[in-house]
Scaffold this motif. Structure first.
Motif, mmCIF file in Angstrom:
data_model
loop_
_atom_site.group_PDB
_atom_site.id
_atom_site.type_symbol
_atom_site.label_atom_id
_atom_site.label_comp_id
_atom_site.label_asym_id
_atom_site.label_seq_id
_atom_site.Cartn_x
_atom_site.Cartn_y
_atom_site.Cartn_z
ATOM 1 N N GLU A 148 -11.481 0.540 -9.269
ATOM 2 C CA GLU A 148 -11.928 0.417 -7.876
ATOM 3 C C GLU A 148 -11.462 1.596 -7.026
ATOM 4 O O GLU A 148 -11.734 1.654 -5.834
ATOM 5 C CB GLU A 148 -11.381 -0.873 -7.255
ATOM 6 N N ASP A 149 -10.708 2.524 -7.625
ATOM 7 C CA ASP A 149 -10.143 3.623 -6.834
ATOM 8 C C ASP A 149 -11.058 4.836 -6.794
ATOM 9 O O ASP A 149 -11.518 5.310 -7.827
ATOM 10 C CB ASP A 149 -8.785 4.040 -7.401
ATOM 11 N N VAL A 150 -11.286 5.323 -5.582
ATOM 12 C CA VAL A 150 -12.140 6.492 -5.402
ATOM 13 C C VAL A 150 -11.274 7.751 -5.346
ATOM 14 O O VAL A 150 -10.355 7.833 -4.541
ATOM 15 C CB VAL A 150 -12.948 6.368 -4.095
ATOM 16 N N HIS A 151 -11.531 8.693 -6.220
ATOM 17 C CA HIS A 151 -10.824 9.973 -6.171
ATOM 18 C C HIS A 151 -11.785 11.022 -5.640
ATOM 19 O O HIS A 151 -12.729 11.401 -6.328
ATOM 20 C CB HIS A 151 -10.307 10.359 -7.554
ATOM 21 N N ALA A 172 -9.558 6.720 0.061
ATOM 22 C CA ALA A 172 -9.497 7.641 -1.077
ATOM 23 C C ALA A 172 -8.495 8.755 -0.813
ATOM 24 O O ALA A 172 -7.854 9.269 -1.723
ATOM 25 C CB ALA A 172 -10.867 8.235 -1.363
ATOM 26 N N ALA A 173 -8.332 9.130 0.455
ATOM 27 C CA ALA A 173 -7.409 10.211 0.787
ATOM 28 C C ALA A 173 -5.985 9.696 0.976
ATOM 29 O O ALA A 173 -5.086 10.461 1.304
ATOM 30 C CB ALA A 173 -7.889 10.927 2.043
ATOM 31 N N GLY A 174 -5.770 8.414 0.790
ATOM 32 C CA GLY A 174 -4.416 7.872 0.906
ATOM 33 C C GLY A 174 -4.168 7.136 2.205
ATOM 34 O O GLY A 174 -3.017 6.938 2.606
ATOM 35 N N GLY A 175 -5.224 6.724 2.897
ATOM 36 C CA GLY A 175 -5.104 6.060 4.189
ATOM 37 C C GLY A 175 -4.252 4.792 4.159
ATOM 38 O O GLY A 175 -3.478 4.531 5.077
ATOM 39 N N ASP A 176 -4.392 4.041 3.061
ATOM 40 C CA ASP A 176 -3.595 2.821 2.906
ATOM 41 C C ASP A 176 -2.107 3.105 3.033
ATOM 42 O O ASP A 176 -1.376 2.406 3.715
ATOM 43 C CB ASP A 176 -3.830 2.233 1.497
ATOM 44 N N LYS A 177 -1.684 4.148 2.332
ATOM 45 C CA LYS A 177 -0.254 4.477 2.307
ATOM 46 C C LYS A 177 0.209 4.954 3.666
ATOM 47 O O LYS A 177 1.305 4.618 4.123
ATOM 48 C CB LYS A 177 0.015 5.544 1.239
ATOM 49 N N VAL A 178 -0.634 5.776 4.322
ATOM 50 C CA VAL A 178 -0.282 6.277 5.650
ATOM 51 C C VAL A 178 -0.158 5.104 6.628
ATOM 52 O O VAL A 178 0.792 5.023 7.419
ATOM 53 C CB VAL A 178 -1.336 7.297 6.145
ATOM 54 N N PHE A 179 -1.100 4.169 6.539
ATOM 55 C CA PHE A 179 -1.085 3.004 7.419
ATOM 56 C C PHE A 179 0.202 2.198 7.221
ATOM 57 O O PHE A 179 0.890 1.834 8.164
ATOM 58 C CB PHE A 179 -2.310 2.129 7.110
ATOM 59 N N LYS A 180 0.538 1.987 5.960
ATOM 60 C CA LYS A 180 1.738 1.201 5.627
ATOM 61 C C LYS A 180 2.992 1.889 6.158
ATOM 62 O O LYS A 180 3.891 1.260 6.717
ATOM 63 C CB LYS A 180 1.801 1.054 4.097
ATOM 64 N N LYS A 181 3.021 3.214 5.998
ATOM 65 C CA LYS A 181 4.188 3.982 6.443
ATOM 66 C C LYS A 181 4.348 3.853 7.966
ATOM 67 O O LYS A 181 5.456 3.648 8.455
ATOM 68 C CB LYS A 181 3.994 5.450 6.040
ATOM 69 N N CYS A 212 -15.201 12.681 6.882
ATOM 70 C CA CYS A 212 -14.389 12.221 5.754
ATOM 71 C C CYS A 212 -13.591 13.351 5.105
ATOM 72 O O CYS A 212 -12.556 13.118 4.502
ATOM 73 C CB CYS A 212 -15.264 11.548 4.714
ATOM 74 N N ALA A 213 -14.081 14.588 5.224
ATOM 75 C CA ALA A 213 -13.388 15.679 4.556
ATOM 76 C C ALA A 213 -12.022 15.950 5.178
ATOM 77 O O ALA A 213 -11.185 16.616 4.587
ATOM 78 C CB ALA A 213 -14.238 16.940 4.593
ATOM 79 N N ARG A 214 -11.802 15.449 6.400
ATOM 80 C CA ARG A 214 -10.508 15.698 7.055
ATOM 81 C C ARG A 214 -9.567 14.510 6.943
ATOM 82 O O ARG A 214 -8.551 14.455 7.618
ATOM 83 C CB ARG A 214 -10.706 16.000 8.537
ATOM 84 N N ASP A 215 -9.935 13.526 6.191
ATOM 85 C CA ASP A 215 -9.100 12.345 6.088
ATOM 86 C C ASP A 215 -7.737 12.691 5.505
ATOM 87 O O ASP A 215 -7.636 13.632 4.759
ATOM 88 C CB ASP A 215 -9.795 11.293 5.208
ATOM 89 N N VAL A 216 -6.679 11.980 5.812
ATOM 90 C CA VAL A 216 -6.675 10.786 6.643
ATOM 91 C C VAL A 216 -6.622 11.168 8.129
ATOM 92 O O VAL A 216 -5.758 11.949 8.529
ATOM 93 C CB VAL A 216 -5.441 9.925 6.292
ATOM 94 N N LEU A 217 -7.541 10.637 8.932
ATOM 95 C CA LEU A 217 -7.546 10.893 10.365
ATOM 96 C C LEU A 217 -6.765 9.798 11.073
ATOM 97 O O LEU A 217 -6.921 8.621 10.764
ATOM 98 C CB LEU A 217 -8.980 10.926 10.886
ATOM 99 N N VAL A 270 -3.605 13.724 7.549
ATOM 100 C CA VAL A 270 -2.262 13.174 7.663
ATOM 101 C C VAL A 270 -1.811 12.646 6.301
ATOM 102 O O VAL A 270 -2.567 11.989 5.593
ATOM 103 C CB VAL A 270 -2.234 12.033 8.706
ATOM 104 N N THR A 271 -0.585 12.975 5.934
ATOM 105 C CA THR A 271 -0.002 12.414 4.711
ATOM 106 C C THR A 271 1.213 11.577 5.094
ATOM 107 O O THR A 271 1.682 11.640 6.231
ATOM 108 C CB THR A 271 0.445 13.528 3.749
ATOM 109 N N VAL A 272 1.688 10.815 4.125
ATOM 110 C CA VAL A 272 2.825 9.922 4.362
ATOM 111 C C VAL A 272 4.022 10.694 4.917
ATOM 112 O O VAL A 272 4.709 10.241 5.830
ATOM 113 C CB VAL A 272 3.204 9.203 3.046
#
Lengths: 605, 166
Positions: B143-146, A30-39, A69-74, A90-92
């Protein structure tokens, strides 16, 4: 009891590559972990292709929930031979610099590293069941095996009889983590007594309590541990097949569990003739369809059969005639998560953790008005204070602790005076709360306890399956009274009626849902009666939560003239300056409540 | 009777999709719920002719099937919007003012709970807990969690979905 530090994150042995581990639980994604991982993957690929930049080979890893979870992306970065360092939020855009400075030059980017309270959050816990969560890649069975996975199953199948397993679990003192706290070994023993052509082992992953996400995180972060516990349970009772009944609202957990089942089958941990032991077990996933009551064991079984999930009277107990009328044993996700640990380390070791009657650790989802909400694991008997203040970091925005709601709609609210009470099955029950599944919601002085009771009663009334009248009609009537009180139409006699109905619904309802539905009302009446009285007698809501009772007046002694409310008001109804206490013009006010929420000093009533 | 196509008063429903689902589950015990889930995933909701067809195929009455669909929150007997907005009203979200998020949706899209916008773009629901309490308050869109979302941020997110369209 002091909480010891046993949780230093260790990297898997034999690791010679630097590892970048990105938290990809629901919170992380939810915090954008997918994008960070991809980057990270893209950048690392790009750099290893370019030989002049550095020969270091890096690996990226997905992990489950890290807890905070509040500190994501860890993101964990491990250079072989050095301690793992964690970056938070962490952000992209931060990725290239982390790679450049930390991975290549070996100079960590200090300003983005997790601060002290992140470490305190971790170090104050005792992570046994969650030991792998956030460390391993949940979609890779080898990482689970490297950290000792499936050794318990091997030990069981090679050296222990079914009776040995049951005795070991009995000796450990493990009690069901789903709420009731029934001794797991006893349940297995009675399940083993009945023989039939088919027997079932079920995993209750219908985590419906609002405010709870322990089971989701465990399944997302370490699905094989749950499976291993379930296979051992299956062996102990001689089950022929197993079902995991999981909420459809948890798509990621469903996906990872399916994947884990497939991998376990490929490795011979599941399916026919497991590890050449002659024991065979298949495990299937059944997705729920959105009904809280299906967390009740008989309702859950009807739902697996494809029927309306309505509980039935007992006896017969499920161990005698459960799913499709065959002997059935049902345990919670976290209970199964404890099993491999007990087998590996022994019941004697395990039973030293916790209190006299509540052994082991308990996972809680610590949420609400707390600085570090997240997933935590503590030994049974830890105090509420340790959980809220040591791990949770206390209450944000300079507000005061008011209560903690433990156990969801079946649980209760405990006040500040009980901060030093231990959290275990018996203590919580005696105080009017309940372990429940483990939701732990912290409430500060701005939350209205009557409204919170109304919230839970609303939940129970709408989730009541409707089969038995005490629950169906009783919860609805109690809800009516609570709504009237929050609207300023309560009467003095209401409190007595609420008390009386609570007891009646509790004793007369068919299943756990109805029997525990009055708990939030009972506990708030016990500890926060003055708030009910304020609503009824003075027609005020002390926290100004109940909109019908709002006055929107500024208490001049509390106002710091910060002007936050003045700026926030969408209709410019508030006047005031840095020299002058704020004033709300009631003619203009639209009662949107924004000023109340904005005020950090509780100056608006 | 020809089984592959059945007509109602207003529309014709293509039954080949549900046939495929039924075929897949023909040997599975207690498969009513997964069949309904997969069927709903195909059609977006459960049209009446499809329910009749399932009942006939499973040798059950339509009432029994409707009994199951009405029991579980997940099943829908009416068409829904392209995007499903689920405002989480679990405990953690409740104490972090999820009410304001629901008001935002109501005010912005002019729909109430369980209603769909006229352009069929959004359906608005309140759900009891999506299990992402660590990042409360939460709104799930499809499916996206905000997470940690404020009414203002939600406004922007909804605008983004509007721009994307169907």
């Amino acid at each position: 009891m002091p909480l010891e530090n046993k949780n230093k994150i260790k990297q898997p042995e034999n690791e010679t590559q630097p590892v970048v581990a990105v938290c990809l639980g629901t919170g992380g994604i939810a915090a954008g972990g997918d994008k960070v991982f991809k980057k990270f993957e893209d950048e690392i690929k790009k750099l290893t292709l370019d030989a002049s930049v550095g020969k270091r080979v890096c690996r990226t890893a997905k992990t489950g929930c890290r807890g905070l979870c509040a500190r994501d992306v860890l993101v964990d970065v491990t250079i072989p031979g050095l301690e793992t360092l964690t970056y938070e939020r962490v952000t992209v855009d931060m990725v290239p610099q982390i790679i450049e400075e930390h991975l290549i030059k070996n100079t960590p980017v200090n300003k983005w590293l997790a601060k002290e309270d992140y470490h305190k959050f971790h170090d104050s816990q005792q992570r046994l069941v969650l030991a792998n969560c956030g460390i391993i890649d949940p979609e890779n069975i080898d990482e689970y095996i490297v950290r000792g996975g499936y050794t318990a199953l091997k030990k069981v199948l090679e050296t222990m009889t079914q009776r040995d397993v049951i005795e070991e679990i009995k000796k450990s003192g493990l009690r069901g983590r789903g709420g009731g706290g029934f001794p797991t070994g006893e349940k297995w023993a009675s399940g083993a007594k009945y023989s039939a052509d088919e027997k079932f082992i079920l995993c209750n992953a219908d985590e419906g309590d609002p405010g709870a996400f322990m089971d989701r995180s465990l399944m997302e972060g370490d699905p094989h541990a749950v499976l291993e516990g379930m296979i051992i349970g299956g062996y102990a009772i001689d089950a022929t097949s197993g079902y995991v009944y999981i909420r459809a609202e948890y798509p990621l957990a469903v996906k990872r569990l399916r994947y884990a089942i497939q991998q376990a089958k490929e490795r011979g941990f599941l399916g026919k003739n497991i590890l050449q032991s002659n024991y065979s077990l298949d495990i299937f996933i059944k997705e729920g369809a959105g009904a809280f009551v299906c967390g009740e064991s008989t309702a859950l079984q009807y739902s697996i059969e494809g029927k309306r999930g309505m509980p039935r009277t007992r006896p017969p107990q499920s161990v005698e005639a459960g799913l499709w009328d065959k002997p059935t044993v049902l345990n919670n996700v976290e209970t199964f998560g404890n099993v491999p640990i007990i087998i590996n380390r022994g019941a004697d070791w395990y039973s030293k953790i916790g209190t006299e009657k509540s052994k082991g650790t308990k996972i809680f989802s610590l949420t609400g008005k707390v600085k570090n909400p997240g997933l935590i694991e503590v030994p049974m008997g830890a105090t509420i204070r340790q959980i809220v203040f040591d791990i949770g970091g206390g209450i944000p925005k300079k507000k005061k602790f008011k209560a903690v709601q433990i156990g969801g709609p079946s649980g209760g609210c405990l006040p500040e005076s009980l901060l030093d009470s231990p959290v275990d099955f018996e203590s919580l029950l005696s105080l009017g709360a309940m372990m429940g599944s483990g939701s732990f919601v912290v409430v500060d002085e701005s939350t209205c306890m009557v409204d919170l009771a109304r919230f839970f009663m609303n939940f129970c009334a709408s989730e009541s399956c409707g089969k038995c009248p005490p629950c169906r009609i009783g919860t609805t009537l109690m809800l009516d009274i609570l709504i009237r009180i929050t609207q300023g139409q309560g009467e003095e006699s209401d409190l007595e009626i609420l008390e009386q109905m609570s007891d009646e619904i509790k004793t007369m309802s068919l299943c756990g849902l109805g029997q525990s539905a009055p708990n939030p009302v009972k506990s708030t009446l016990r500890y926060f009666k003055d708030e009910y009285i304020a609503h009824i007698r003075d027609k005020t809501c002390p926290t100004a939560t109940c909109a019908a009772l709002h006055r929107y007046e500024v208490t001049s002694e509390k106002c710091t003239k910060c002007m936050a409310c003045v700026r926030k008001c969408p209709v410019k109804a508030i006047s005031g300056s840095t020299k002058e206490v704020a004033f709300i013009d009631k003619e203009k006010c639209i009662k949107c409540n924004l000023c109340y929420e904005k005020c950090n000093f509780m100056a608006i009533k | 009777m020809k089984m592959s196509e059945q007509s109602t008063n207003k529309e014709t429903v293509d039954l080949s999709k549900v046939e495929k689902v039924l075929e897949k589950y023909k040997d599975v015990r207690g498969a009513v719920i997964p069949i309904l889930q997969k069927t709903q995933a195909e059609y977006g909701f459960l049209p009446e002719p499809v329910i009749d067809y399932i009942a006939q195929s499973l040798n059950m009455s339509a009432e029994e099937i409707i009994g199951v669909t009405s029991f579980y929150a997940q099943f829908h007997l009416k068409p829904r919007g392209h995007h499903i907005i689920k405002v989480c009203c679990g405990t953690a979200c409740h104490v972090k003012n999820a009410k304001a998020l629901s008001s935002k949706v109501r005010e912005k899209l002019k729909i109430n709970i369980n209603e769909t916008t006229e352009d069929k773009l959004f359906t608005f629901e309140e759900v009891s807990c999506v299990g992402a309490c660590g990042i409360a308050p939460v709104v799930m869109i499809d499916e996206d969690v905000h997470g940690e979302i404020s009414p203002d941020k939600l406004n922007d997110v909804l605008d983004d979905y509007k721009k994307l369209g169907v």
